[in-house]
Design a protein around this motif. Structure first.
Motif, PDB file in Angstrom:
ATOM      1  N   GLU A 275       0.795  -1.229   0.000  1.00  0.00           N
ATOM      2  CA  GLU A 275       0.000   0.000   0.000  1.00  0.00           C
ATOM      3  C   GLU A 275       0.831   1.284   0.000  1.00  0.00           C
ATOM      4  OE1 GLU A 275      -3.177   0.921  -0.125  1.00  0.00           O
ATOM      5  OE2 GLU A 275      -3.985  -1.080  -0.450  1.00  0.00           O
TER       6      GLU A 275
ATOM      7  N   THR B 159      -0.345  -1.238  -9.000  1.00  0.00           N
ATOM      8  CA  THR B 159      -0.683  -0.311  -7.932  1.00  0.00           C
ATOM      9  C   THR B 159      -1.393   0.899  -8.529  1.00  0.00           C
ATOM     10  OG1 THR B 159       0.230   0.843  -6.003  1.00  0.00           O
ATOM     11  CG2 THR B 159       1.480   0.989  -8.056  1.00  0.00           C
ATOM     12  N   TYR B 160      -1.715   1.888  -7.713  1.00  0.00           N
ATOM     13  CA  TYR B 160      -2.411   3.088  -8.166  1.00  0.00           C
ATOM     14  C   TYR B 160      -1.467   3.907  -9.054  1.00  0.00           C
ATOM     15  CZ  TYR B 160      -5.455   7.191  -7.885  1.00  0.00           C
ATOM     16  OH  TYR B 160      -6.291   8.248  -8.174  1.00  0.00           O
TER      17      TYR B 160
ATOM     18  N   TRP C 240     -12.959   9.586   5.419  1.00  0.00           N
ATOM     19  CA  TRP C 240     -13.544   8.272   5.705  1.00  0.00           C
ATOM     20  C   TRP C 240     -12.848   7.611   6.890  1.00  0.00           C
ATOM     21  CZ3 TRP C 240     -12.633   3.102   6.232  1.00  0.00           C
ATOM     22  CH2 TRP C 240     -13.746   2.245   6.142  1.00  0.00           C
ATOM     23  N   ASN C 241     -11.521   7.702   6.948  1.00  0.00           N
ATOM     24  CA  ASN C 241     -10.796   7.088   8.063  1.00  0.00           C
ATOM     25  C   ASN C 241     -11.123   7.753   9.390  1.00  0.00           C
ATOM     26  OD1 ASN C 241      -9.572   5.100   6.572  1.00  0.00           O
ATOM     27  ND2 ASN C 241      -7.588   6.123   6.394  1.00  0.00           N
TER      28      ASN C 241
ATOM     29  N   GLU D 121     -15.561  -0.589   3.726  1.00  0.00           N
ATOM     30  CA  GLU D 121     -14.458   0.104   3.080  1.00  0.00           C
ATOM     31  C   GLU D 121     -15.009   1.235   2.224  1.00  0.00           C
ATOM     32  OE1 GLU D 121     -12.610  -3.012   0.833  1.00  0.00           O
ATOM     33  OE2 GLU D 121     -13.978  -2.778  -0.864  1.00  0.00           O
TER      34      GLU D 121
ATOM     35  N   LYS E 133     -12.074   2.297  -2.858  1.00  0.00           N
ATOM     36  CA  LYS E 133     -11.295   1.062  -2.853  1.00  0.00           C
ATOM     37  C   LYS E 133     -11.577   0.237  -4.091  1.00  0.00           C
ATOM     38  CE  LYS E 133      -8.626  -2.089  -0.967  1.00  0.00           C
ATOM     39  NZ  LYS E 133      -7.166  -1.896  -0.838  1.00  0.00           N
ATOM     40  N   GLN E 134     -12.845   0.286  -4.574  1.00  0.00           N
ATOM     41  CA  GLN E 134     -13.214  -0.461  -5.770  1.00  0.00           C
ATOM     42  C   GLN E 134     -12.580   0.125  -7.030  1.00  0.00           C
ATOM     43  OE1 GLN E 134     -17.407  -1.449  -6.171  1.00  0.00           O
ATOM     44  NE2 GLN E 134     -17.713  -1.363  -3.961  1.00  0.00           N
TER      45      GLN E 134
ATOM     46  N   ASP F 161      -8.142   2.885  -5.269  1.00  0.00           N
ATOM     47  CA  ASP F 161      -7.522   3.901  -4.423  1.00  0.00           C
ATOM     48  C   ASP F 161      -6.737   3.246  -3.294  1.00  0.00           C
ATOM     49  OD1 ASP F 161      -8.825   5.716  -5.988  1.00  0.00           O
ATOM     50  OD2 ASP F 161     -10.111   6.527  -4.412  1.00  0.00           O
ATOM     51  N   PRO F 162      -5.536   3.715  -3.003  1.00  0.00           N
ATOM     52  CA  PRO F 162      -4.784   3.182  -1.865  1.00  0.00           C
ATOM     53  C   PRO F 162      -5.457   3.561  -0.550  1.00  0.00           C
ATOM     54  CG  PRO F 162      -3.663   5.081  -2.812  1.00  0.00           C
ATOM     55  CD  PRO F 162      -4.790   4.748  -3.739  1.00  0.00           C
ATOM     56  N   LEU F 163      -5.200   2.791   0.493  1.00  0.00           N
ATOM     57  CA  LEU F 163      -5.861   3.002   1.778  1.00  0.00           C
ATOM     58  C   LEU F 163      -5.605   4.392   2.348  1.00  0.00           C
ATOM     59  CD1 LEU F 163      -5.258  -0.469   3.506  1.00  0.00           C
ATOM     60  CD2 LEU F 163      -7.375   0.381   2.470  1.00  0.00           C
TER      61      LEU F 163
ATOM     62  N   SER G 153      -7.892   7.498   2.077  1.00  0.00           N
ATOM     63  CA  SER G 153      -9.050   7.649   2.958  1.00  0.00           C
ATOM     64  C   SER G 153      -8.765   8.547   4.154  1.00  0.00           C
ATOM     65  CB  SER G 153      -9.524   6.277   3.442  1.00  0.00           C
ATOM     66  OG  SER G 153      -9.959   5.490   2.355  1.00  0.00           O
TER      67      SER G 153
END
Length: 267
Positions: free
Chosen positions: A23, A47-48, A133-134, A146, A150-151, A154-156, A159
């Motif tokens: 990530e 990756t992104y 979101w986080n 999630e 994420k779909q 997007d990397p974590l 958020s």
């Protein structure tokens, strides 16, 4: 930390580690194969990736500079697929700039737009602020497992931020959240929520604006006061009811905003 490579192959193998991505990795490439100034996302198990077409994006040097600055400051690993000559050109051009500089550039919108559902808008008003979101997840204020991004790959760590987007992009997110899957059809019916218009210049001046090479965003939370200019809802723009389409709601909202405030923003 960022790594420069001359060429990049889009697959699940990291060219720096020769193993699969985790990530912490982002990639930016200068691509002639795309027909838009910029596209983003994760494909082919990679990756992104931020892809920029130099010929169509006159601000590409600033975008790459922001990307490098953002990765270095956030202890992220960034791969930049550019030539050494391009890197030196960017490095010289970016002198004196920062991904968090406290003014708007001449190509940046004076208005930032964020869309949300009507249920979330009620919570936002109660809190007096937008939250990432986080941040909401840490307060146990979200019901989904999630974020919808994420779909899209997007990397974590995205958020951690409140994301903004003009045109129909925010409404696509709202529609997708309602559907539980990504819905790109801007003429599909959905339940409109609230479309929030913020003073980008004031957000930048107060040191809250973050640029990552592809997005403008704010970390963790953004108070409504003093940054919120106006809120569009279905009844304010003359719709008969809450059901509309992303195209209609976005276009009518922007038209009403620009008429009321005689301001313009980039879609």
């Amino acid at each position: 930390m960022f790594y420069r490579v001359d060429k990049f192959t889009e697959n699940n193998i990291n060219p720096i580690t020769n193993s699969e991505y985790d990530e912490s990795w982002l990639v930016l490439t200068l691509s002639k194969d795309i027909t838009e100034p910029m596209i983003v996302g994760a494909n082919n198990d990679s990756t992104y990736i931020i892809k920029i077409n130099k010929a169509l994006n006159s601000n590409w040097k600033m975008a790459v500079g922001d990307f490098i600055d953002y990765c270095n400051d956030n202890n992220l690993n960034g791969i930049v697929a550019i030539t050494e000559n391009e890197y030196q050109e960017i490095k010289n051009y970016y002198i004196g700039h920062s991904f968090t500089e406290q003014f708007l550039r001449d190509y940046e919108s004076s208005v930032l737009v964020h869309s949300t559902s009507m249920e979330n808008w009620q919570k936002i008003q109660k809190d007096g602020m937008l939250k990432s979101w986080n941040k909401l997840n840490s307060e146990k204020s979200v019901i989904e497992n999630e974020p919808i991004g994420k779909q899209l790959g997007d990397p974590l760590h995205f958020s951690n931020y409140i994301m903004f987007g003009g045109g129909v992009s925010g409404e696509i997110v709202v529609n997708s959240k309602q559907s539980g899957k990504i819905v790109m059809d801007i003429d599909s019916e959905y339940k409109t929520g609230a479309r929030l218009y913020f003073d980008a210049e004031r957000i930048a001046k107060d040191g809250l604006l973050v640029r990552d090479g592809a997005h403008i965003k704010v970390k963790d939370c953004l108070p409504l006061e003093p940054y919120l200019i106006w809120v569009s809802t279905w009844d304010k723009i003359g719709l008969e009811n809450q059901i509309s389409t992303p195209r209609i709601f976005a276009e009518l909202s922007d038209k009403t905003f620009n008429t009321l405030f005689k301001r313009s923003h980039n879609d």
